[in-house]
Write an enzyme that holds these catalytic residues in place. Structure first.
Site, short mmCIF file in Angstrom:
data_model
loop_
_atom_site.label_atom_id
_atom_site.label_comp_id
_atom_site.label_asym_id
_atom_site.label_seq_id
_atom_site.Cartn_x
_atom_site.Cartn_y
_atom_site.Cartn_z
N ASP A 1 0.88 -1.16 0.00
CA ASP A 1 0.00 0.00 0.00
C ASP A 1 0.93 1.22 0.00
O ASP A 1 2.10 1.11 0.36
CB ASP A 1 -0.85 -0.06 1.27
CG ASP A 1 -1.58 1.24 1.53
OD1 ASP A 1 -2.37 1.63 0.66
OD2 ASP A 1 -1.34 1.86 2.58
N LYS B 1 -9.19 -3.36 -3.07
CA LYS B 1 -9.10 -3.89 -1.72
C LYS B 1 -10.40 -3.57 -0.97
O LYS B 1 -10.90 -2.47 -1.13
CB LYS B 1 -7.93 -3.21 -0.97
CG LYS B 1 -6.57 -3.47 -1.58
CD LYS B 1 -5.46 -2.73 -0.83
CE LYS B 1 -5.34 -1.29 -1.19
NZ LYS B 1 -4.15 -0.61 -0.64
N ASP C 1 -1.44 -0.18 6.05
CA ASP C 1 -1.69 0.48 7.34
C ASP C 1 -3.16 0.46 7.73
O ASP C 1 -3.52 0.98 8.77
CB ASP C 1 -1.21 1.95 7.28
CG ASP C 1 -2.05 2.79 6.35
OD1 ASP C 1 -2.27 2.37 5.20
OD2 ASP C 1 -2.52 3.86 6.79
N ASP D 1 0.02 5.26 0.70
CA ASP D 1 -0.12 6.27 1.75
C ASP D 1 -0.26 5.61 3.12
O ASP D 1 -1.11 4.74 3.31
CB ASP D 1 -1.34 7.17 1.47
CG ASP D 1 -1.10 8.59 1.95
OD1 ASP D 1 -0.21 8.79 2.81
OD2 ASP D 1 -1.79 9.51 1.48
MG LIG Z 1 -2.80 3.33 3.34
#
Ligand SMILES: [Mg+2]
EC number: 3.1.3.-
Length: 266
Positions: A19, A191, A216, A21
């Site tokens: 991923d 996702k 995250d 960000d």
């Molecule tokens: Mg992220």
């Protein structure tokens, strides 16, 4: 103290789906010495695939940003939920007429993939992250959905992270159409669902147990990894907290403060 779960992932996985960000950068800021970590991973023979639900930008736009941050290497690749939607349509709705609610960048990507875009009487409506959305596009999409077009959404995120206040994303527009035409998407590509996972896996020659999803967010990144049968690594450098990692129904195989922690085990 040794992070045994992270060590096992470092040892056993060849493909790292990252991923962006909250995982490798925060906005324009790299997370720790990520450039070095990525270089070390490549040096240890790991493949890097940057994976994003954001269907407003093309792979080239992401590559430019990653390059600017010195995160890009020719061996790496980028995969977006928009690319997954194009591939899904080619596989399952070949030759069908498609109405796209999406940016110019995605429109070009669809045309390159050979998808027949149209403005009237489509067989399929695709709802992507259209940052140039107009009432006319909403009105048309609504009409086509009411008339029974097959309904594809690129991803389900309600908001897109931005400096200051987050921006409304595809998930918010899904609610709009749910209200106006009482329909939910027939398929969501990004996702945490499996369409993008299947597309990525077809491109790679690695078995599922050697692929790890690193992210995250528990309910998108980690759930995506679990739904696709990949390994999972949650990083605490973005949205999820250590407490959420312990209590959430989405459980990651390994948890690290950031992806940089993996450098110790390569
Ligand atoms: Mg992220």
């Amino acid at each position: 103290m040794k992070n045994e779960n992270l060590a096992r992932i470092a040892r056993e996985c060849d493909v790292f789906l990252l991923d962006m960000d909250g995982t490798v950068y925060l906005g324009e800021r790299p997370i720790g010495d990520m450039q070095n970590t990525l270089q070390k991973m490549r040096g240890a023979g790991k493949s890097i695939v940057y994976l994003t639900n954001n269907s407003s930008k093309s792979a080239e736009e992401y590559i430019r940003k990653l390059d600017r941050l010195h995160f890009w290497d020719e061996r790496d690749s980028v995969y977006t939920s928009g690319m997954a939607a194009a591939e899904y349509l080619k596989e399952t709705h070949a030759g069908k007429r498609v109405y796209l609610v999406g940016t110019e960048a995605l429109r070009e990507e669809f045309l390159r993939a050979g998808i027949a875009l149209c403005e009237e009487s489509p067989d399929v409506c695709v709802l992507a992250y259209d940052t140039a959305l107009t009432f006319e596009k909403i009105r048309k999409c609504n009409e086509f959905l009411v008339k029974g077009a097959f309904y594809v959404a690129t991803h389900p995120d309600a908001v897109c992270p931005a400096d200051g206040v987050s921006w409304p994303d595809v998930g918010s527009f899904l609610k709009l159409f749910e209200t106006s035409c009482k329909r939910l998407p027939d398929v969501i590509c990004g996702k945490p669902y499996t369409v993008m996972g299947d597309c990525v896996r077809r491109k790679l020659s690695a078995p599922k147990e050697r692929i790890v999803m690193v992210g995250d967010r528990l309910n998108t990144d980690i759930r995506f990894g679990v739904n696709n049968g990949f390994r999972t690594l949650l990083v605490l450098s973005g949205e999820a907290t250590a407490e959420q990692a312990e209590t959430s129904c989405d459980r990651a195989e390994a948890v690290a403060e950031s992806l940089n922690e993996i450098a110790e085990y390569l």
